[in-house]
Design an enzyme around this catalytic site. Structure first.
Site, PDB file in Angstrom:
ATOM      1  N   LYS A  29      50.920 -57.454  53.018  1.00 52.37           N
ATOM      2  CA  LYS A  29      51.019 -56.210  52.247  1.00 52.37           C
ATOM      3  C   LYS A  29      51.557 -55.091  52.711  1.00 52.37           C
ATOM      4  O   LYS A  29      52.559 -55.109  53.663  1.00 52.37           O
ATOM      5  CB  LYS A  29      49.738 -55.556  53.085  1.00 52.37           C
ATOM      6  N   LYS A  32      38.626 -61.695  41.259  1.00 53.49           N
ATOM      7  CA  LYS A  32      37.355 -61.750  42.153  1.00 53.49           C
ATOM      8  C   LYS A  32      36.692 -61.633  41.762  1.00 53.49           C
ATOM      9  O   LYS A  32      36.387 -60.561  40.958  1.00 53.49           O
ATOM     10  CB  LYS A  32      38.350 -60.415  42.831  1.00 53.49           C
ATOM     11  N   LYS A  53      50.277 -64.208  52.476  1.00 52.83           N
ATOM     12  CA  LYS A  53      50.535 -62.801  51.918  1.00 52.83           C
ATOM     13  C   LYS A  53      50.825 -60.911  52.418  1.00 52.83           C
ATOM     14  O   LYS A  53      50.148 -61.260  53.600  1.00 52.83           O
ATOM     15  CB  LYS A  53      49.545 -63.021  50.680  1.00 52.83           C
ATOM     16  N   SER A  74      46.512 -63.109  53.957  1.00 57.90           N
ATOM     17  CA  SER A  74      47.009 -61.979  53.629  1.00 57.90           C
ATOM     18  C   SER A  74      47.142 -60.858  55.044  1.00 57.90           C
ATOM     19  O   SER A  74      46.100 -60.367  55.636  1.00 57.90           O
ATOM     20  CB  SER A  74      45.726 -61.302  53.001  1.00 57.90           C
ATOM     21  N   GLY A 133      40.191 -62.027  48.180  1.00 57.46           N
ATOM     22  CA  GLY A 133      39.402 -61.836  48.669  1.00 57.46           C
ATOM     23  C   GLY A 133      39.192 -60.519  48.601  1.00 57.46           C
ATOM     24  O   GLY A 133      39.725 -59.546  49.139  1.00 57.46           O
ATOM     25  N   GLU A 152      51.895 -58.874  43.717  1.00 56.00           N
ATOM     26  CA  GLU A 152      50.399 -58.318  43.275  1.00 56.00           C
ATOM     27  C   GLU A 152      50.094 -56.993  43.090  1.00 56.00           C
ATOM     28  O   GLU A 152      50.715 -56.270  43.744  1.00 56.00           O
ATOM     29  CB  GLU A 152      49.835 -58.913  43.822  1.00 56.00           C
ATOM     30  N   ASP A 170      46.374 -57.825  40.471  1.00 51.87           N
ATOM     31  CA  ASP A 170      44.222 -57.440  40.691  1.00 51.87           C
ATOM     32  C   ASP A 170      44.101 -56.283  39.664  1.00 51.87           C
ATOM     33  O   ASP A 170      42.888 -56.862  39.527  1.00 51.87           O
ATOM     34  CB  ASP A 170      44.698 -57.195  42.120  1.00 51.87           C
ATOM     35  N   ASP A 177      51.951 -57.621  48.515  1.00 50.29           N
ATOM     36  CA  ASP A 177      50.616 -57.125  47.827  1.00 50.29           C
ATOM     37  C   ASP A 177      51.213 -55.503  47.874  1.00 50.29           C
ATOM     38  O   ASP A 177      50.947 -54.561  48.947  1.00 50.29           O
ATOM     39  CB  ASP A 177      49.347 -57.746  47.975  1.00 50.29           C
TER      40      ASP A 177
HETATM   41  O1  OSB Z   1      44.170 -56.692  47.749  1.00 49.93           O
HETATM   42  O2  OSB Z   1      43.950 -58.167  47.611  1.00 49.93           O
HETATM   43  C1  OSB Z   1      43.150 -57.157  48.059  1.00 49.93           C
HETATM   44  C2  OSB Z   1      41.194 -56.485  51.225  1.00 49.93           C
HETATM   45  C3  OSB Z   1      40.579 -55.534  51.022  1.00 49.93           C
HETATM   46  C4  OSB Z   1      40.450 -55.404  49.573  1.00 49.93           C
HETATM   47  C5  OSB Z   1      41.829 -55.462  48.702  1.00 49.93           C
HETATM   48  C6  OSB Z   1      42.446 -56.738  48.783  1.00 49.93           C
HETATM   49  C7  OSB Z   1      42.477 -56.921  50.269  1.00 49.93           C
HETATM   50  C8  OSB Z   1      43.388 -58.443  51.453  1.00 49.93           C
HETATM   51  C9  OSB Z   1      41.953 -59.370  51.824  1.00 49.93           C
HETATM   52  O3  OSB Z   1      43.531 -58.484  50.587  1.00 49.93           O
HETATM   53  C10 OSB Z   1      41.783 -60.883  51.155  1.00 49.93           C
HETATM   54  C11 OSB Z   1      40.767 -61.331  52.171  1.00 49.93           C
HETATM   55  O4  OSB Z   1      41.705 -61.645  53.234  1.00 49.93           O
HETATM   56  O5  OSB Z   1      40.281 -60.913  52.100  1.00 49.93           O
HETATM   57 MG    MG Z   2      45.285 -57.600  45.951  1.00 54.29          MG
END
Ligand code: OSB
Ligand code: MG
Length: 372
Positions: free
Chosen positions: A163, A262, A161, A135, A290, A213, A238, A188
């Site tokens: 952001k 999650k 992924k 990510s 994650g 996402e 999510d 995302d």
């Molecule tokens: O939206 O998936 C998410 C990290 C912290 C809070 C929300 C998210 C995330 C990530 C990182 O996208 C995922 C990871 O590598 O742990």
């Molecule tokens: Mg997310």
């Protein structure tokens, strides 16, 4: 398991590189480590709430409070046949799923150690290694983003992924797609758009993304349904999915076609497995999300992702993507086929580095000092 003592440690871990999302930029990651003692054994759990309420309303502060005042006094001295019994015991506490999930994880670890089985086996996992991706946070410019992605591809990640947020979306994703035409790519938005502002995302629909996402607010299930009708690309939820009911209703409503699971967000591994089972029977693909976990939460995510319905790569990267030094002795590494091995030892299969724990500790409390 008769619960004798619970210790809670608030940790602040320095990230190897800043992580920017639509809700903010972080240089550190907070969490609560839970250490549960029963029958002479210790179980470890991680509460994934962060310092600020940017991703979720739950924070280390709120979960500390709920654990200290309500959940831990309910659980200390109690006897559990199996970790699944924990939910009923704390059902009277509304919400605060991240606190519950952190404690439930420690009970799974304890139970696995007592019965000499890895968490993967307890959950019915079928894989020894799981497909993972990375990510990638928002960067200074599209050019910088392409360079960062290129570096992760060189490390072996086969799914990326990105952001996104309003004004840092189409141009960024187009740049990455142009540079890597066949890369398994997804985005995302962490709830940053409305049905109206999400119209700006239309060009993403032509970039062969695996999924988009959480474009809209956590509470906007119906608007996600309306948006999904306008996009060929599958929407994935999510933040909106806090329980099995939410998952079922979102799918019935057509609010998404994929779910990011999650365990921390849904109140624990038991609920996460129930969502997985529902999606598997409905032929809906899921993947393991994650929360920048330490080695404790990462071990749990790997075990969960070994279940058969997790058919898309998870946000479970190697330890070195997040932390120079972790609180577990075990470090997770990326295999050349973009997978990470699922721990094989009993429970979570990780041990704590007490020196690192001391270094990153902000505050701690133990149930020994709680007055009932
Ligand atoms: O939206 O998936 C998410 C990290 C912290 C809070 C929300 C998210 C995330 C990530 C990182 O996208 C995922 C990871 O590598 O742990
Ligand atoms: Mg997310």
């Amino acid at each position: 398991m008769k619960i004798e003592q619970i210790d809670v440690i608030h940790l602040r871990m320095p990230l190897r590189s800043p992580f920017e999302t639509s809700f903010g930029r972080s240089l550190t990651r907070d969490c609560l480590l839970l250490i549960v003692k029963a029958d002479g054994i210790e179980g470890y759990g991680e509460c994934v709430a962060d310092w600020e309420p940017g991703y979720s309303a739950e924070t280390v502060g709120t979960e500390w409070h709920i654990l200290q005042e309500f959940i831990i006094p309910t659980v200390v001295g109690a006897e559990f046949e199996q970790p699944q019994d924990f939910r009923q015991k704390v059902a009277w506490v509304r919400g605060h799923r991240m606190a519950k999930a952190g404690l439930e994880m420690a009970l799974w670890d304890l139970y696995g150690k007592q019965t000499a089985q890895p968490l993967k086996t307890l959950l019915g996992g079928t894989r020894q290694r799981v497909e993972v991706g990375v990510s990638v946070g928002i960067q200074e410019s599209p050019q910088q983003l392409v360079a960062v992605v290129e570096d992760y591809l060189a490390q072996g990640y086969a799914r990326v992924k990105l952001k996104i947020k309003p004004s840092r979306d189409v141009e960024d994703v187009q740049a990455v797609r142009r540079a890597f035409p066949t890369l398994r790519l997804q985005v995302d938005a962490n709830s940053a758009y409305t049905l109206e502002s999400a119209q700006a995302l239309k060009p993403l629909d032509d970039l062969s993304l695996l999924l988009i996402e959480q474009p809209l607010d956590e509470e906007d299930l119906w608007d996600h349904h309306r948006l999904q009708k306008e996009f060929k690309t599958p929407l994935c939820l999510d933040e909106s999915i806090l329980s099995l009911q939410h998952a079922r209703q979102a799918l019935e409503m057509g609010s998404c076609q994929v779910i990011n699971i999650k365990a921390g967000r849904v109140g624990g591994i038991t609920e996460a497995v129930a969502i997985h089972d529902h999606c598997l029977s409905a032929a809906v693909p899921v993947w393991c999300g994650g929360m920048l976990e330490t080695g404790v939460g990462r071990a749990s995510n790997l075990a969960l992702a070994s279940l058969p319905g997790f058919t898309l790569p998870g946000d479970i990267s190697a330890t070195e993507r997040y932390y120079e030094e972790d609180i577990t002795h075990e470090r997770f590494v990326l295999n050349s086929d973009s997978t990470i091995d699922v721990p094989e030892r009993p429970g979570l299969g990780v041990t704590l580095d007490r020196h690192a724990l001391k270094k990153y500790q902000i505050r701690a409390f133990t149930s020994r000092n709680l007055v009932k």
